[in-house]
Design a protein around this motif. Structure first.
Motif, PDB file in Angstrom:
ATOM      1  N   MET A  99       0.840  -1.190   0.000  1.00 19.59           N
ATOM      2  CA  MET A  99       0.000   0.000   0.000  1.00 19.59           C
ATOM      3  C   MET A  99       0.880   1.246   0.000  1.00 19.59           C
ATOM      4  O   MET A  99       2.006   1.232   0.480  1.00 19.59           O
ATOM      5  CB  MET A  99      -0.913   0.014   1.236  1.00 19.59           C
TER       6      MET A  99
ATOM      7  N   GLN B  34       2.755  -0.262   6.791  1.00 23.15           N
ATOM      8  CA  GLN B  34       1.790   0.627   7.424  1.00 23.15           C
ATOM      9  C   GLN B  34       2.419   1.570   8.444  1.00 23.15           C
ATOM     10  O   GLN B  34       1.701   2.293   9.136  1.00 23.15           O
ATOM     11  CB  GLN B  34       0.694  -0.186   8.118  1.00 23.15           C
TER      12      GLN B  34
ATOM     13  N   ASP C 266      -6.728   9.563   8.339  1.00 20.93           N
ATOM     14  CA  ASP C 266      -5.880   8.799   7.430  1.00 20.93           C
ATOM     15  C   ASP C 266      -4.603   8.303   8.083  1.00 20.93           C
ATOM     16  O   ASP C 266      -4.029   7.296   7.644  1.00 20.93           O
ATOM     17  CB  ASP C 266      -5.515   9.679   6.223  1.00 20.93           C
TER      18      ASP C 266
ATOM     19  N   LYS D  77      -6.145  15.226   3.338  1.00 21.20           N
ATOM     20  CA  LYS D  77      -5.859  14.141   4.267  1.00 21.20           C
ATOM     21  C   LYS D  77      -5.738  14.689   5.686  1.00 21.20           C
ATOM     22  O   LYS D  77      -5.275  15.808   5.906  1.00 21.20           O
ATOM     23  CB  LYS D  77      -4.576  13.408   3.869  1.00 21.20           C
TER      24      LYS D  77
ATOM     25  N   ASP E 243      -6.500  -1.949   7.283  1.00 23.09           N
ATOM     26  CA  ASP E 243      -5.516  -2.142   6.215  1.00 23.09           C
ATOM     27  C   ASP E 243      -5.143  -0.851   5.497  1.00 23.09           C
ATOM     28  O   ASP E 243      -4.031  -0.715   4.999  1.00 23.09           O
ATOM     29  CB  ASP E 243      -6.048  -3.138   5.181  1.00 23.09           C
ATOM     30  N   HIS E 244      -6.082   0.099   5.414  1.00 24.58           N
ATOM     31  CA  HIS E 244      -5.859   1.281   4.584  1.00 24.58           C
ATOM     32  C   HIS E 244      -5.303   2.476   5.353  1.00 24.58           C
ATOM     33  O   HIS E 244      -5.158   3.556   4.772  1.00 24.58           O
ATOM     34  CB  HIS E 244      -7.176   1.689   3.917  1.00 24.58           C
ATOM     35  N   LYS E 245      -4.971   2.308   6.626  1.00 21.79           N
ATOM     36  CA  LYS E 245      -4.458   3.419   7.418  1.00 21.79           C
ATOM     37  C   LYS E 245      -3.006   3.178   7.814  1.00 21.79           C
ATOM     38  O   LYS E 245      -2.515   2.058   7.761  1.00 21.79           O
ATOM     39  CB  LYS E 245      -5.311   3.626   8.674  1.00 21.79           C
TER      40      LYS E 245
ATOM     41  N   LYS F 272      -0.531  -5.168   7.717  1.00 19.07           N
ATOM     42  CA  LYS F 272       0.322  -5.165   6.533  1.00 19.07           C
ATOM     43  C   LYS F 272       1.776  -4.836   6.862  1.00 19.07           C
ATOM     44  O   LYS F 272       2.535  -4.381   6.007  1.00 19.07           O
ATOM     45  CB  LYS F 272      -0.228  -4.187   5.489  1.00 19.07           C
TER      46      LYS F 272
END
Length: 376
Positions: A1, A332, A271, A237, A293-295, A328
């Motif tokens: 990511m 991350q 974020d 963000k 997962d996205h942070k 991740k």
């Protein structure tokens, strides 16, 4: 990511040691020996200097060092209508400092933009330095208006019920963020002591004594912050820094993140998280298991409170330990010092050169772990 735009593998919380010129100019204004306009000229010169030093020392998230503030929160919040600052003399505690307090004396309002002029100046300065960098604006979290005083600090006639208070508080933040976005700002950091304070047993006890419901307060604060940032466009963000106190190298609160971790990571719509992890006061890395997962988390493993360099091998090892908990892994994570170098104008107990040596070491570690491009 990839990282959220505006977050870097070597990052920082925002404040740097105030130069003597700024401190002297601020004192001259306090003694009625100078004007706000003259202070602004001194600040402009020193902000331009610190921005160039940030870039020269390897940072790519650039702030004004908070040179225009005496306190990280009060100098912003006092510009909202309906807020007064009371008790100008701060109280020194065994491990930290209790600043003047806020009182809500009327309906909250946002009569004009607060940070836009400062943003424009810093943005111009960065461009003049030719740096491919992000102009980061740091503002206090909206929870700062509520936590220390609670119901007792909010005028009962203006807000007989607290729901409209929280709605108005979110609205004034929405208006400030909109002003910043229209000016071109794309990254804002919220500085929040209160979610971290809710990890401290003594702070929790004090909140209970103010009749706060600790089973719901973290979620109430998450809802407030979410409402405050809810109208931002997708390309703005938001990061949040959880602070445990930072005054002249002293701290104020301790305790692991577990009491707020699930709400913090799963319910707060930011974020990036800037978390203090420089010593045992912050607990272990287990709360990171809730990280979506996205942070990303900017781990404050290095200390801005000490004048000695952190042990490089120890920092690398701790980063790897934290990565084992994150969904991740190392992808991350980013690295920073646990807090700024000068959350109040007095600053921590180190020299300017010691400060920049710490920054250079942080950048060195980040490049060894993640590569030369700190934005990936």
């Amino acid at each position: 990511m990839g990282l959220p735009k505006g977050v870097y593998r070597a990052d920082h919380v925002g404040s740097f040691l105030r130069p003597k010129a700024v401190l002297e100019a601020r004192e001259a204004v306090a003694q009625n020996q100078s004007t706000i306009e003259e202070l602004r000229k001194v600040e402009d010169k020193c902000v331009a200097d610190v921005a160039s030093k940030e870039i020269a020392n390897g940072l790519r998230s650039i702030t004004d060092g908070e040179y225009r503030r005496a306190y990280f929160h009060l100098d912003f919040l006092q510009h909202l209508s309906g807020i007064e600052i009371r008790g100008q003399t701060g109280l020194i505690r065994p491990h930290g400092f209790s600043p003047p307090v806020l009182a809500v004396t009327g309906k909250l309002g946002h009569p004009k933009s607060i940070q836009v002029d400062d943003f424009h100046f810093l943005e111009r300065t960065i461009k003049e330095n030719g740096g491919a960098a992000t102009t980061k604006v740091c503002i206090p979290s909206p929870t700062m208006v509520h936590f220390r005083g609670g119901r007792a600090s909010i005028d009962i006639e203006a807000y007989p019920d607290l729901d409209p208070f929280f709605e108005d508080l979110a609205r004034v933040y929405q208006e400030e963020l909109d002003s910043l976005y229209q000016a071109g700002c794309r990254f804002v950091q919220l500085d929040d002591t209160n979610l971290a304070y809710l990890c401290d047993p003594d702070m929790r006890k004090a909140a209970e004594e103010r009749n706060e419901d600790l089973s719901t307060l973290p979620r109430k604060y998450a809802e407030l912050i979410n409402a405050a940032i809810s109208k931002r466009p997708s390309d703005m963000k938001i990061g949040i820094h959880l602070c445990r106190g930072n005054y002249r190298s002293k701290w104020f609160a301790s305790g692991g993140y577990e009491p707020v971790a699930e709400v913090l990571f799963k319910e707060l719509n930011v974020d990036a998280y800037f978390l203090e992890y420089d010593d045992a006061r912050s607990g272990d890395f287990k709360p990171l298991r809730f990280l979506p997962d996205h942070k990303v988390v900017v781990l404050g493993l290095m200390s801005s409170k000490k004048n000695t360099l952190d042990d490089k091998a120890e920092i690398v090892e701790r980063l790897k330990q934290a990565a084992e908990v994150c969904p991740k892994g190392l992808d991350q994570l980013c690295l920073s010092h646990q807090c700024g170098f000068s959350s109040t104008m007095e600053g921590n107990e180190l020299t300017e050169e010691e400060q920049w040596a710490k920054v250079r070491l942080e950048v060195e570690i980040a490049k060894e772990l993640w590569g030369e491009d700190l934005s990936k």
